[in-house]
Scaffold this active site. Structure first.
Site, PDB file in Angstrom:
ATOM      1  CG  ASN A  10      41.247  49.881  39.090  1.00 46.96           C
ATOM      2  OD1 ASN A  10      40.276  50.620  38.833  1.00 46.96           O
ATOM      3  ND2 ASN A  10      41.356  49.152  40.371  1.00 46.96           N
ATOM      4  CE  LYS A  17      43.472  51.414  44.408  1.00 44.63           C
ATOM      5  NZ  LYS A  17      42.265  50.744  44.556  1.00 44.63           N
ATOM      6  NE  ARG A  94      38.196  46.427  38.646  1.00 42.32           N
ATOM      7  CZ  ARG A  94      37.780  47.056  39.896  1.00 42.32           C
ATOM      8  NH1 ARG A  94      38.309  47.989  40.682  1.00 42.32           N
ATOM      9  NH2 ARG A  94      36.766  46.211  40.341  1.00 42.32           N
ATOM     10  CG  HIS A 183      34.989  41.198  42.998  1.00 41.47           C
ATOM     11  ND1 HIS A 183      34.142  40.854  44.522  1.00 41.47           N
ATOM     12  CD2 HIS A 183      35.570  42.408  43.297  1.00 41.47           C
ATOM     13  CE1 HIS A 183      34.421  41.977  45.122  1.00 41.47           C
ATOM     14  NE2 HIS A 183      35.191  42.963  44.702  1.00 41.47           N
ATOM     15  CG  HIS A 211      37.408  38.832  45.748  1.00 35.46           C
ATOM     16  ND1 HIS A 211      38.606  39.095  44.566  1.00 35.46           N
ATOM     17  CD2 HIS A 211      37.208  39.982  46.175  1.00 35.46           C
ATOM     18  CE1 HIS A 211      38.762  40.402  44.930  1.00 35.46           C
ATOM     19  NE2 HIS A 211      38.181  41.044  45.888  1.00 35.46           N
ATOM     20  CG  LEU A 212      36.177  36.137  51.601  1.00 39.78           C
ATOM     21  CD1 LEU A 212      35.984  35.415  52.883  1.00 39.78           C
ATOM     22  CD2 LEU A 212      34.737  36.510  51.281  1.00 39.78           C
ATOM     23  N   GLY A 213      37.326  40.859  50.326  1.00 43.74           N
ATOM     24  CA  GLY A 213      37.984  42.061  50.587  1.00 43.74           C
ATOM     25  C   GLY A 213      37.247  43.000  51.196  1.00 43.74           C
ATOM     26  NE  ARG A 244      29.849  47.809  47.691  1.00 38.53           N
ATOM     27  CZ  ARG A 244      30.941  47.338  47.060  1.00 38.53           C
ATOM     28  NH1 ARG A 244      30.821  46.098  46.759  1.00 38.53           N
ATOM     29  NH2 ARG A 244      31.846  48.068  46.513  1.00 38.53           N
ATOM     30  CG  MET A 286      38.660  40.001  59.343  1.00 37.52           C
ATOM     31  SD  MET A 286      36.946  39.993  60.193  1.00 37.52           S
ATOM     32  CE  MET A 286      35.755  39.789  58.899  1.00 37.52           C
ATOM     33  N   GLY A 333      42.199  40.621  50.549  1.00 39.05           N
ATOM     34  CA  GLY A 333      42.526  41.240  51.861  1.00 39.05           C
ATOM     35  C   GLY A 333      42.067  40.226  52.985  1.00 39.05           C
ATOM     36  CD  GLU A 336      45.376  37.590  48.687  1.00 39.27           C
ATOM     37  OE1 GLU A 336      46.465  38.172  49.204  1.00 39.27           O
ATOM     38  OE2 GLU A 336      44.690  37.823  47.793  1.00 39.27           O
ATOM     39  CD  GLU A 387      40.793  42.478  41.277  1.00 42.24           C
ATOM     40  OE1 GLU A 387      41.341  42.756  42.382  1.00 42.24           O
ATOM     41  OE2 GLU A 387      39.679  42.494  40.834  1.00 42.24           O
TER      42      GLU A 387
HETATM   43  P1  AMP Z   1      40.869  44.418  49.779  1.00 41.71           P
HETATM   44  O1  AMP Z   1      39.798  45.149  49.383  1.00 41.71           O
HETATM   45  O2  AMP Z   1      41.060  43.119  49.021  1.00 41.71           O
HETATM   46  O3  AMP Z   1      42.189  45.096  49.459  1.00 41.71           O
HETATM   47  O4  AMP Z   1      40.887  43.939  51.265  1.00 41.71           O
HETATM   48  C1  AMP Z   1      40.928  44.952  52.229  1.00 41.71           C
HETATM   49  C2  AMP Z   1      40.593  44.252  53.594  1.00 41.71           C
HETATM   50  O5  AMP Z   1      41.308  43.377  53.995  1.00 41.71           O
HETATM   51  C3  AMP Z   1      40.433  45.384  54.899  1.00 41.71           C
HETATM   52  O6  AMP Z   1      39.538  46.102  54.868  1.00 41.71           O
HETATM   53  C4  AMP Z   1      40.795  44.262  55.842  1.00 41.71           C
HETATM   54  O7  AMP Z   1      39.504  43.975  56.712  1.00 41.71           O
HETATM   55  C5  AMP Z   1      41.107  43.031  55.442  1.00 41.71           C
HETATM   56  N1  AMP Z   1      42.654  42.613  55.793  1.00 41.71           N
HETATM   57  C6  AMP Z   1      43.786  43.124  55.194  1.00 41.71           C
HETATM   58  N2  AMP Z   1      44.911  42.667  56.020  1.00 41.71           N
HETATM   59  C7  AMP Z   1      44.345  41.850  56.900  1.00 41.71           C
HETATM   60  C8  AMP Z   1      44.938  40.890  57.949  1.00 41.71           C
HETATM   61  N3  AMP Z   1      46.264  40.869  58.012  1.00 41.71           N
HETATM   62  N4  AMP Z   1      43.932  40.578  58.725  1.00 41.71           N
HETATM   63  C9  AMP Z   1      42.608  40.440  58.702  1.00 41.71           C
HETATM   64  N5  AMP Z   1      42.112  41.196  57.712  1.00 41.71           N
HETATM   65  C10 AMP Z   1      43.074  42.027  56.719  1.00 41.71           C
END
Ligand code: AMP
Length: 403
Positions: A10, A17, A94, A183, A211-213, A244, A286, A333, A336, A387
Site C-alpha cells: 500500500n 505499508k 492497493r 474503501h 466503514h468508520l476510520g 474531511r 474518537m 478504527g 470496531e 483489507e
Molecule cells: P483507521 O483509519 O481505520 O485506522 O481508524 C483510525 C481511527 O480509529 C482513529 O483516528 C481513532 O479515532 C479511531 N480509534 C482507534 N481506536 C479507538 C478506540 N479504542 N476507541 C475509539 N476510537 C478509536
C-alpha cells in the site's frame, strides 16, 4: 509445491505499508511500514509474525520509494522471507482509483500502468504514489506477477441512478465526473464476512456497511453487490470524517471564494485536512473526543453529535435504498472500537428493527460479532476489516487462474 505467498503493498505519497501473507491457511508472516519517506527522520518498522519475533524499528533517511522497498526487502530477508524466495507467488498493490474501467483485480502490464496514469486527474493525491510503488516493485521483481486491486472496483456495480450527479451530462462526461466510491476492498470484505457471520450466502443478504476510520464511508450492499456508497468523485463526499467535511452545499465553495477570498487550493486543504471532527473540535481521534465529552466539554460533544447525525442519515437513506436490511456492520478504527458511536448511531431506530444490546456492545476486541439483542429483526454487527487479506486473496485467486 506451487508458490503460495503474496506480498501486499500500500504505497502512499510518503509511506509504504506492507504485509507478507501465506495463502495456504491464510496466515500473516510479516507486516511493516516505512514512513516519512524523503525526510531525514524516516521510520522503518517491521514485525516478523511468522517467527513470533519482536518488532524492529529504525530511523534515518529513506530517500525515496526505491529505498523504501529495498529497506522492506532487507527486513524480510533478515527473517528468511526475502523477495527472491521461490515461494512468493505475486505482489498485490492497493490502487485507489480505477475509474469506470477497472471492475476487477487486474494483472499489471504497460497498458494498465498507462490507464492508472490517465486517472491521475481524478485521484491526484493517490494514484501517482500508487504508481511509484508499482514501478519500484516491478523493477525489484520483474518476473513476478503484480496485481492491482482497486479501491473503487467494488462500487462499479452501482446503478447509474446512484453513480451520476445531477449536473449537465456533457460536462460530467467530458471530465469523468461521477460517483466512484472508495474503501471498496473493505466494503467487499466486510459485507461478505457479515453474511458469513449470519450463516448465509452473500447473495442472500442486504447489508449496510459503515466503514468508520479516520476516513469514513457507508455502503448499501444488495446480495453481495454494491448499490450505493457515500464517497463520490473523491473521498471527500459523505460522512463526517476525521479531517474531511463530508457532504456540504457546493455553494459553500463559491462563497468561500467570492466572499472569503480563498483560492481553490486553500479550500481543498480546508475541506480535506482541516474539517470534519478536527475542524469542529480540534481533535480527530474518537478516543480523545470521548474523553473530553466525559469531562463535560461542549465543543467535543457537538462534534460527536454532528458526526452521529450524519451517520444516522446515511443509515436511514440506505435502508430506503435497500428496502429490506438484514444487517448493519460497523468496521475500521472507530466502528470496531468505539461502542458509544455504535450505540448512538442506532439509538431511536427501533422502528426500523435496529437496536444494540448494551452488554454485547461493551465487549472489546475479538472477531466478527453480533451486538444486536437476541432475535432482533436486523442484525447489528462489529466486523473487523482486513483489507490486506482481501487484496492478497484477490491477487492469489487471479494469479492462480492465470497459471
Ligand atoms: P483507521 O483509519 O481505520 O485506522 O481508524 C483510525 C481511527 O480509529 C482513529 O483516528 C481513532 O479515532 C479511531 N480509534 C482507534 N481506536 C479507538 C478506540 N479504542 N476507541 C475509539 N476510537 C478509536
Amino acid at each position: 509445491m506451487s508458490p503460495s505467498r503474496v506480498l501486499v503493498l500500500n504505497s502512499g505519497s510518503s509511506s509504504v505499508k506492507y504485509q507478507l501473507l501465506e495463502m495456504n491457511g491464510s496466515k500473516r508472516l510479516a507486516t511493516g511500514l516505512v514512513e516519512r519517506i524523503g525526510e531525514r527522520t524516516s521510520l522503518v518498522r517491521h514485525t516478523p509474525l511468522a517467527s513470533g519475533g519482536e518488532t524492529r524499528e529504525r530511523t534515518g533517511q529513506v530517500a525515496d520509494h526505491d529505498a523504501a522497498l529495498k529497506a522492506m526487502a532487507e527486513e524480510l530477508a533478515a527473517d528468511g522471507l526475502g523477495l527472491d524466495s521461490p515461494e512468493l507467488a505475486a505482489i498485490g498493490h492497493r490502487v485507489v482509483h480505477g475509474g469506470k474501467r477497472f471492475t476487477d483485480p487486474t494483472v499489471i502490464d504497460e497498458q494498465v500502468l498507462a490507464e492508472i496514469e490517465r486517472l491521475i486527474p481524478v485521484a491526484p493525491l493517490h494514484n501517482p504514489a500508487n504508481l511509484t510503488g508499482i514501478r519500484t516493485a516491478m523493477a525489484l521483481r520483474p518476473d513476478l506477477p503484480q496485481v492491482a486491486v482497486f479501491d473503487t472496483a467494488f462500487h462499479t456495480t452501482m446503478p447509474e441512478s446512484a453513480a451520476r450527479y445531477a449536473i449537465d451530462v456533457r460536462t460530467a462526461d467530458a471530465h469523468r465526473i461521477r460517483r466512484y466510491g472508495f474503501h471498496g476492498t473493505s466494503h467487499a470484505y466486510v459485507s461478505r464476512a457479515t453474511a458469513r457471520l449470519l450463516g448465509r450466502a452473500p447473495e442472500e443478504v442486504n447489508v449496510i456497511v459503515l466503514h468508520l476510520g479516520n476516513g469514513a464511508s457507508a455502503s448499501a450492499v444488495r446480495g453481495g453487490r454494491c448499490v450505493d456508497t457515500s464517497m463520490g468523485l473523491t473521498p471527500l463526499e459523505g460522512l463526517v470524517m476525521g479531517t474531511r467535511s463530508g457532504d456540504l452545499d457546493p455553494a459553500v465553495i463559491f462563497h468561500l471564494m467570492r466572499v472569503g477570498g480563498m483560492s481553490a487550493d486553500e479550500i481543498d486543504t480546508l475541506l480535506n485536512k482541516k474539517s470534519g471532527l478536527v475542524g469542529l473540535c480540534g481533535d480527530n481521534d474518537m478516543r480523545e473526543i470521548r474523553r473530553r465529552i466525559d469531562e463535560g466539554d461542549r465543543e467535543a460533544e457537538l462534534a460527536f453529535d454532528i458526526y452521529i447525525h450524519r451517520l444516522k442519515k446515511y443509515i436511514g437513506a440506505y435502508y430506503a435504498v435497500l428496502g429490506r436490511v438484514d444487517a448493519v456492520a460497523f468496521t475500521a478504527g472507530v466502528g470496531e472500537n468505539a461502542a458509544p458511536v455504535r450505540a448512538a448511531a442506532v439509538a431511536g431506530l427501533e422502528g426500523l428493527g435496529l437496536a444494540v444490546d448494551e452488554g454485547r456492545n461493551a465487549v472489546r476486541g475479538g472477531g466478527p460479532r453480533l451486538i444486536s439483542p437476541e432475535g432482533a429483526r436486523v442484525a447489528v454487527a462489529v466486523v473487523p476489516t482486513d483489507e490486506e487479506m482481501e487484496i492478497a486473496q484477490q491477487t492469489y485467486a487471479l494469479v492462480g487462474k492465470n497459471n
